[in-house]
Enzyme design. Sequence first.
Site, PDB file in Angstrom:
ATOM      1  CG  ASP A 105     -21.532  41.723 -79.807  1.00 50.99           C
ATOM      2  OD1 ASP A 105     -20.788  41.774 -78.507  1.00 50.99           O
ATOM      3  OD2 ASP A 105     -21.236  41.062 -80.730  1.00 50.99           O
ATOM      4  CG  HIS A 112     -17.615  41.991 -75.095  1.00 49.11           C
ATOM      5  ND1 HIS A 112     -16.669  41.361 -75.576  1.00 49.11           N
ATOM      6  CD2 HIS A 112     -18.492  42.012 -76.280  1.00 49.11           C
ATOM      7  CE1 HIS A 112     -16.859  40.822 -76.689  1.00 49.11           C
ATOM      8  NE2 HIS A 112     -18.053  41.251 -77.157  1.00 49.11           N
ATOM      9  CG  HIS A 156     -20.884  45.790 -83.463  1.00 47.16           C
ATOM     10  ND1 HIS A 156     -21.126  45.257 -82.128  1.00 47.16           N
ATOM     11  CD2 HIS A 156     -19.698  44.981 -83.410  1.00 47.16           C
ATOM     12  CE1 HIS A 156     -20.544  44.309 -81.544  1.00 47.16           C
ATOM     13  NE2 HIS A 156     -19.587  44.093 -82.726  1.00 47.16           N
ATOM     14  CG  HIS A 173     -20.850  37.008 -78.172  1.00 38.76           C
ATOM     15  ND1 HIS A 173     -19.978  37.496 -77.105  1.00 38.76           N
ATOM     16  CD2 HIS A 173     -20.438  37.862 -79.124  1.00 38.76           C
ATOM     17  CE1 HIS A 173     -19.252  38.538 -77.236  1.00 38.76           C
ATOM     18  NE2 HIS A 173     -19.398  38.778 -78.445  1.00 38.76           N
TER      19      HIS A 173
END
EC number: 3.5.1.108
Length: 329
Positions: A267, A100, A290, A263
């Site tokens: 990310d 973030h 991720h 979001h």
Amino acid sequence: MTIGAIARRAVRRAPRAPKIAAVLQQRTLKSITRAVGVGLHSGQRVELTLRPAPPDTGIVFRRTDLPEPVEIRMTAEAVTDTRLASTVSTGGAKVQTVEHLMSACAGIGIDNLYIDITADEVPILDGSASSFVFLLQSAGIALQKAPRHFIKVIKPVEVREGEGANVKWARLEPFHGYKLSFEIDFDHRVVNSTGQRVEFDLGSGSYSRDIARARTFGFTREVEYMRSKGLALGGGLDNAIVMDDTKVLNAGGLRYDDEFVKHKILDAMGDLFIVGKPLLAAYSAFRSGHALNNKLLRELLAHDDAWETVTFDDEKRAPAGFADIARAW
Ligand SMILES: [Zn+2]
């Protein structure tokens, strides 16, 4: 006519100096800024100090709580764990949940920054990037006497995992600018009723308004399970969207109609900026996370013919909006 008036006329008649093209410059902070919060997973108190850094430093975390402070420089290889968040490490020292803060740096165009941190996890603050954007903007953005280096994608690269209903993929393609499109596929009553696909162009200058405020999200069942494993100890309604089987439990509801997928864009911008330089590319992804985002960076770097480093001697040749990104607040 007075002598002063003659002098002013002479100044007015002087030929204009030829215009020199403005180089698109690197950026850091004007001043030091600090924040205190808790780590999402560890639940421990952590202090962050963001400091200006010289040109070509990149983004560097410094674990100042260790007996010998350790520097962790952002590179694709620094990512060593992607199970719950992006963790970077050097030797035995790590910092978890960098995405973030990295997203905020990418979103407002910070190239060089020292991030002193007193624990192994970035504070979660409100679960989005907006607190980091506020901190960075409050410290002020300084232009530096060095050209900004970009990683320009010149050939498409793609990574893919799973098959059928479990397929997920992420792709980078050539683009004069930086745009991202993301699609999620959460079969949950609340998520289903919101947009599951979104596109964002960084050149629009609307990162702070349209992306940075999107919070991380989780489900009560997951949170209970994670807590039983000693994780998500700092998590709660103050720093995440929390849902049970049928509804959002946060009193204020959602910040955007499509906050979940936004979001994921937030990310992805953080995960990809770990490469150390801003990208010139079109990123698109389906159910990525991720781990796959980091795999995509490594895939890109593994192919020398898929990217090159570029600068802009004349900021007018840079993608639309890029010269203004740090000023758009
Ligand atoms: Zn996140």
